[in-house]
Scaffold this motif. Sequence first.
Motif, mmCIF file in Angstrom:
data_model
loop_
_atom_site.group_PDB
_atom_site.id
_atom_site.type_symbol
_atom_site.label_atom_id
_atom_site.label_comp_id
_atom_site.label_asym_id
_atom_site.label_seq_id
_atom_site.Cartn_x
_atom_site.Cartn_y
_atom_site.Cartn_z
ATOM 1 N N UNK A 105 -11.338 10.545 108.331
ATOM 2 C CA UNK A 105 -12.264 9.863 107.431
ATOM 3 C C UNK A 105 -12.615 10.703 106.213
ATOM 4 N N UNK A 106 -12.134 11.935 106.151
ATOM 5 C CA UNK A 106 -12.500 12.826 105.053
ATOM 6 C C UNK A 106 -11.323 13.172 104.136
ATOM 7 N N UNK A 107 -10.354 12.310 104.027
ATOM 8 C CA UNK A 107 -9.162 12.566 103.207
ATOM 9 C C UNK A 107 -9.498 12.349 101.736
ATOM 10 N N UNK A 108 -9.239 13.361 100.910
ATOM 11 C CA UNK A 108 -9.463 13.267 99.466
ATOM 12 C C UNK A 108 -8.272 12.623 98.757
ATOM 13 N N UNK A 109 -7.058 12.905 99.234
ATOM 14 C CA UNK A 109 -5.837 12.384 98.633
ATOM 15 C C UNK A 109 -4.744 12.404 99.683
ATOM 16 N N UNK B 189 -17.257 24.770 97.015
ATOM 17 C CA UNK B 189 -16.925 24.050 95.789
ATOM 18 C C UNK B 189 -16.113 24.952 94.877
ATOM 19 N N UNK B 190 -15.280 24.334 94.033
ATOM 20 C CA UNK B 190 -14.543 25.116 93.047
ATOM 21 C C UNK B 190 -15.426 25.352 91.824
ATOM 22 N N UNK B 191 -14.879 25.963 90.789
ATOM 23 C CA UNK B 191 -15.697 26.309 89.620
ATOM 24 C C UNK B 191 -16.141 25.096 88.811
ATOM 25 N N UNK B 192 -15.541 23.962 89.051
ATOM 26 C CA UNK B 192 -15.942 22.728 88.364
ATOM 27 C C UNK B 192 -16.917 21.893 89.200
ATOM 28 N N UNK B 193 -17.288 22.404 90.370
ATOM 29 C CA UNK B 193 -18.240 21.696 91.231
ATOM 30 C C UNK B 193 -17.601 20.679 92.149
ATOM 31 N N UNK B 194 -16.280 20.647 92.213
ATOM 32 C CA UNK B 194 -15.567 19.720 93.089
ATOM 33 C C UNK B 194 -15.311 20.399 94.430
ATOM 34 N N UNK B 195 -15.238 19.634 95.524
ATOM 35 C CA UNK B 195 -14.965 20.257 96.824
ATOM 36 C C UNK B 195 -13.586 20.923 96.845
ATOM 37 N N UNK B 196 -13.514 22.087 97.450
ATOM 38 C CA UNK B 196 -12.226 22.760 97.598
ATOM 39 C C UNK B 196 -11.443 22.029 98.683
ATOM 40 N N UNK C 40 -0.262 11.416 100.403
ATOM 41 C CA UNK C 40 1.050 10.977 99.938
ATOM 42 C C UNK C 40 1.898 10.706 101.179
ATOM 43 N N UNK C 41 2.289 9.471 101.372
ATOM 44 C CA UNK C 41 3.057 9.085 102.551
ATOM 45 C C UNK C 41 4.485 9.610 102.470
ATOM 46 N N UNK C 42 5.146 9.438 101.317
ATOM 47 C CA UNK C 42 6.555 9.812 101.199
ATOM 48 C C UNK C 42 6.769 11.324 101.332
ATOM 49 N N UNK C 43 5.825 12.120 100.838
ATOM 50 C CA UNK C 43 5.960 13.575 100.937
ATOM 51 C C UNK C 43 5.327 14.116 102.220
ATOM 52 N N UNK C 44 4.529 13.315 102.904
ATOM 53 C CA UNK C 44 3.951 13.690 104.191
ATOM 54 C C UNK C 44 2.861 14.742 104.116
ATOM 55 N N UNK C 45 1.806 14.486 103.318
ATOM 56 C CA UNK C 45 0.692 15.425 103.264
ATOM 57 C C UNK C 45 -0.616 14.707 102.961
ATOM 58 N N UNK C 46 -1.705 15.365 103.295
ATOM 59 C CA UNK C 46 -3.049 14.915 102.941
ATOM 60 C C UNK C 46 -3.824 16.105 102.393
ATOM 61 N N UNK C 47 -4.823 15.828 101.583
ATOM 62 C CA UNK C 47 -5.740 16.868 101.101
ATOM 63 C C UNK C 47 -7.079 16.649 101.788
ATOM 64 N N UNK C 48 -7.535 17.698 102.479
ATOM 65 C CA UNK C 48 -8.790 17.643 103.206
ATOM 66 C C UNK C 48 -9.757 18.672 102.628
ATOM 67 N N UNK D 297 -9.123 9.863 95.839
ATOM 68 C CA UNK D 297 -10.510 9.407 95.674
ATOM 69 C C UNK D 297 -11.141 9.985 94.413
ATOM 70 N N UNK D 298 -10.489 10.938 93.764
ATOM 71 C CA UNK D 298 -11.005 11.575 92.555
ATOM 72 C C UNK D 298 -10.741 10.668 91.348
ATOM 73 N N UNK D 299 -11.795 10.204 90.667
ATOM 74 C CA UNK D 299 -11.588 9.298 89.523
ATOM 75 C C UNK D 299 -10.821 9.942 88.363
ATOM 76 N N UNK D 300 -10.730 11.257 88.303
ATOM 77 C CA UNK D 300 -9.990 11.933 87.228
ATOM 78 C C UNK D 300 -8.490 11.948 87.483
ATOM 79 N N UNK D 301 -8.065 11.634 88.691
ATOM 80 C CA UNK D 301 -6.651 11.681 89.049
ATOM 81 C C UNK D 301 -5.920 10.432 88.555
#
Length: 85
Positions: A37-41, A57-64, A43-51, A11-15
Amino acid sequence: MSDTPPDRLSTDPRSKFHDKAVLERGVGIRFKGEEKTNVEEYCISEGWVRLPVGRSLDRRGQPMTLKVKGEVEAYFYDQVNREET
């Protein structure tokens, strides 16, 4: 556009895995059998999600985020509606 969601999507436009057209269509994620409903990213083949982790927030203001491994299933919302009717 195909009827299967991409293997990896963010969901990150920079990715490089961000796809605005796919996100506008509406992608649902089922992780370990539960709707998420809160998945940021994902990968089906590797079997993971980023929540996101709370409201921090990190130092750039993005959610950790936290990478969690398990069974990932992605689907388009419009396919679910078609199957129910």
